[in-house]
Design a protein around this motif. Sequence first.
Motif, PDB file in Angstrom:
ATOM      1  N   UNK A   1       0.824  -1.211   0.000  1.00  0.00           N
ATOM      2  CA  UNK A   1       0.000   0.000   0.000  1.00  0.00           C
ATOM      3  C   UNK A   1       0.860   1.263   0.000  1.00  0.00           C
ATOM      4  N   UNK A   2       2.153   1.099   0.290  1.00  0.00           N
ATOM      5  CA  UNK A   2       3.057   2.244   0.339  1.00  0.00           C
ATOM      6  C   UNK A   2       3.277   2.800   1.733  1.00  0.00           C
ATOM      7  N   UNK A   3       2.601   2.221   2.742  1.00  0.00           N
ATOM      8  CA  UNK A   3       2.759   2.739   4.094  1.00  0.00           C
ATOM      9  C   UNK A   3       3.935   2.067   4.798  1.00  0.00           C
ATOM     10  N   UNK A   4       4.419   2.706   5.857  1.00  0.00           N
ATOM     11  CA  UNK A   4       5.520   2.153   6.635  1.00  0.00           C
ATOM     12  C   UNK A   4       4.998   1.000   7.485  1.00  0.00           C
ATOM     13  N   UNK A   5       5.763  -0.093   7.544  1.00  0.00           N
ATOM     14  CA  UNK A   5       5.342  -1.247   8.313  1.00  0.00           C
ATOM     15  C   UNK A   5       6.552  -1.957   8.899  1.00  0.00           C
ATOM     16  N   UNK A   6       6.412  -2.389  10.136  1.00  0.00           N
ATOM     17  CA  UNK A   6       7.423  -3.194  10.820  1.00  0.00           C
ATOM     18  C   UNK A   6       6.771  -4.508  11.232  1.00  0.00           C
ATOM     19  N   UNK A   7       7.458  -5.607  10.930  1.00  0.00           N
ATOM     20  CA  UNK A   7       6.954  -6.930  11.287  1.00  0.00           C
ATOM     21  C   UNK A   7       7.587  -7.392  12.596  1.00  0.00           C
ATOM     22  N   UNK A   8       6.755  -7.863  13.517  1.00  0.00           N
ATOM     23  CA  UNK A   8       7.238  -8.509  14.736  1.00  0.00           C
ATOM     24  C   UNK A   8       6.821  -9.976  14.679  1.00  0.00           C
ATOM     25  N   UNK A   9       7.799 -10.873  14.633  1.00  0.00           N
ATOM     26  CA  UNK A   9       7.526 -12.311  14.685  1.00  0.00           C
ATOM     27  C   UNK A   9       7.786 -12.808  16.104  1.00  0.00           C
ATOM     28  N   UNK A  10       6.786 -13.394  16.702  1.00  0.00           N
ATOM     29  CA  UNK A  10       6.853 -13.772  18.118  1.00  0.00           C
ATOM     30  C   UNK A  10       7.314 -15.204  18.338  1.00  0.00           C
ATOM     31  N   UNK A  11       7.573 -15.955  17.263  1.00  0.00           N
ATOM     32  CA  UNK A  11       7.969 -17.350  17.441  1.00  0.00           C
ATOM     33  C   UNK A  11       6.816 -18.143  18.025  1.00  0.00           C
ATOM     34  N   UNK A  12       7.015 -18.713  19.207  1.00  0.00           N
ATOM     35  CA  UNK A  12       5.931 -19.463  19.852  1.00  0.00           C
ATOM     36  C   UNK A  12       5.001 -18.555  20.646  1.00  0.00           C
ATOM     37  N   UNK A  13       5.339 -17.264  20.750  1.00  0.00           N
ATOM     38  CA  UNK A  13       4.499 -16.326  21.490  1.00  0.00           C
ATOM     39  C   UNK A  13       3.155 -16.135  20.823  1.00  0.00           C
ATOM     40  N   UNK A  14       2.101 -16.053  21.637  1.00  0.00           N
ATOM     41  CA  UNK A  14       0.741 -16.022  21.088  1.00  0.00           C
ATOM     42  C   UNK A  14       0.134 -14.625  21.073  1.00  0.00           C
ATOM     43  N   UNK A  15       0.925 -13.601  21.379  1.00  0.00           N
ATOM     44  CA  UNK A  15       0.405 -12.235  21.382  1.00  0.00           C
ATOM     45  C   UNK A  15       1.567 -11.258  21.428  1.00  0.00           C
ATOM     46  N   UNK A  16       1.284 -10.012  21.147  1.00  0.00           N
ATOM     47  CA  UNK A  16       2.261  -8.942  21.328  1.00  0.00           C
ATOM     48  C   UNK A  16       2.185  -8.443  22.761  1.00  0.00           C
ATOM     49  N   UNK A  17       3.308  -7.889  23.253  1.00  0.00           N
ATOM     50  CA  UNK A  17       3.280  -7.241  24.555  1.00  0.00           C
ATOM     51  C   UNK A  17       3.888  -5.843  24.438  1.00  0.00           C
ATOM     52  N   UNK A  18       3.851  -5.091  25.521  1.00  0.00           N
ATOM     53  CA  UNK A  18       4.263  -3.684  25.486  1.00  0.00           C
ATOM     54  C   UNK A  18       5.742  -3.518  25.144  1.00  0.00           C
ATOM     55  N   UNK A  19       6.568  -4.449  25.592  1.00  0.00           N
ATOM     56  CA  UNK A  19       7.999  -4.381  25.298  1.00  0.00           C
ATOM     57  C   UNK A  19       8.263  -4.553  23.805  1.00  0.00           C
ATOM     58  N   UNK A  20       7.546  -5.463  23.172  1.00  0.00           N
ATOM     59  CA  UNK A  20       7.685  -5.660  21.728  1.00  0.00           C
ATOM     60  C   UNK A  20       7.282  -4.402  20.973  1.00  0.00           C
ATOM     61  N   UNK A  21       6.202  -3.768  21.421  1.00  0.00           N
ATOM     62  CA  UNK A  21       5.734  -2.550  20.758  1.00  0.00           C
ATOM     63  C   UNK A  21       6.758  -1.431  20.910  1.00  0.00           C
ATOM     64  N   UNK A  22       7.363  -1.326  22.079  1.00  0.00           N
ATOM     65  CA  UNK A  22       8.400  -0.315  22.304  1.00  0.00           C
ATOM     66  C   UNK A  22       9.531  -0.486  21.300  1.00  0.00           C
ATOM     67  N   UNK A  23      10.001  -1.713  21.109  1.00  0.00           N
ATOM     68  CA  UNK A  23      11.081  -1.971  20.155  1.00  0.00           C
ATOM     69  C   UNK A  23      10.605  -1.745  18.716  1.00  0.00           C
ATOM     70  N   UNK A  24       9.360  -2.148  18.434  1.00  0.00           N
ATOM     71  CA  UNK A  24       8.819  -1.951  17.099  1.00  0.00           C
ATOM     72  C   UNK A  24       8.708  -0.481  16.726  1.00  0.00           C
ATOM     73  N   UNK A  25       8.349   0.351  17.693  1.00  0.00           N
ATOM     74  CA  UNK A  25       8.219   1.793  17.446  1.00  0.00           C
ATOM     75  C   UNK A  25       9.561   2.427  17.135  1.00  0.00           C
ATOM     76  N   UNK A  26      10.633   1.917  17.741  1.00  0.00           N
ATOM     77  CA  UNK A  26      11.968   2.429  17.447  1.00  0.00           C
ATOM     78  C   UNK A  26      12.319   2.213  15.986  1.00  0.00           C
ATOM     79  N   UNK A  27      11.899   1.074  15.433  1.00  0.00           N
ATOM     80  CA  UNK A  27      12.137   0.780  14.018  1.00  0.00           C
ATOM     81  C   UNK A  27      11.169   1.539  13.116  1.00  0.00           C
TER      82      UNK A  27
END
Length: 289
Positions: free
Chosen positions: A145-171
């Motif tokens: 679509x042309x928008x900025x996107x960052x992928x977070x792969x959690x492996x066996x993790x079944x959800x995102x958490x606040x720490x992952x979002x913090x790191x994702x926002x840096x990217x």
Amino acid sequence: MCVTCGCSDNNETTITNMENQHHDHDHHTHTLADGTVITHSHDHQHHHHHDHHHHESEANIHAKIHNTTISLEQEILGKNNLLAAQNRGWFKGRNILALNLMSSPGAGKTTLLTRTINDLKGKLNISVIEGDQETTNDAEKIKSTGCKVVQINTGTGCHLDASMIEKGLQELNPPLNSVVMIENVGNLVCPALFDLGEAAKVVILSVTEGEDKPIKYPYMFRSSDIMILTKIDLLSYINFDVQRCLEYAKQVNPNMQIFQVSATTGEGLDGLYHWLCQQVHNSSNLVAV
């Protein structure tokens, strides 16, 4: 709760900036203990008491294990909530509307998201944090679509958490006065437990899933500000009672706002877009009401 699921502390989370395909591998930031570890801990206590305290009842042992698990869950969620509060302040300071999109797999989150981005290109600046256990497939669709996107792969993790979002926002580094859509891992249970710092939780339910999902997974629907009923263009082909579904949803959460849409035909999207634009342009009231 999630402490007994497949999430793992020693699992690796991978964050991929789709703009430059940069991969950031680090030890899994998910704070939940692995189910096996918890089970081992319980077994260890059980064997310890069996070998050295023959007279202690099994009920007492189980009670101790249960209390330990509850303490662990409270500690985990407490740490997550502190990070979520930091994320929320980060969003507020930049006047960014963050929405946490949750659903079961296949409900149509990515399809709805790509259509929304394309339809609102001239009105809103939208960027995306995409959560999946593996692959960058959905992030590639968003990237088209042309928008900025960052992928977070959690492996066996079944959800995102606040720490992952913090790191994702840096990217991701989203611009001021914009929208960040967080597409959570497909799961109607665990994502509802974790605050990411979002302004609103949005649960997406497809008509192909059955009208009883709100009462089968009440915590998800109770914690969500918005419910989007998707794929309504398929109603003439399937047995789905819309009115009963809405009644169940309101029974669980009377204050939840509901939109009925089709990302294929566009039906109902105008109302959803109006709500979204209203939230963005009302910087003093980012939380859905």
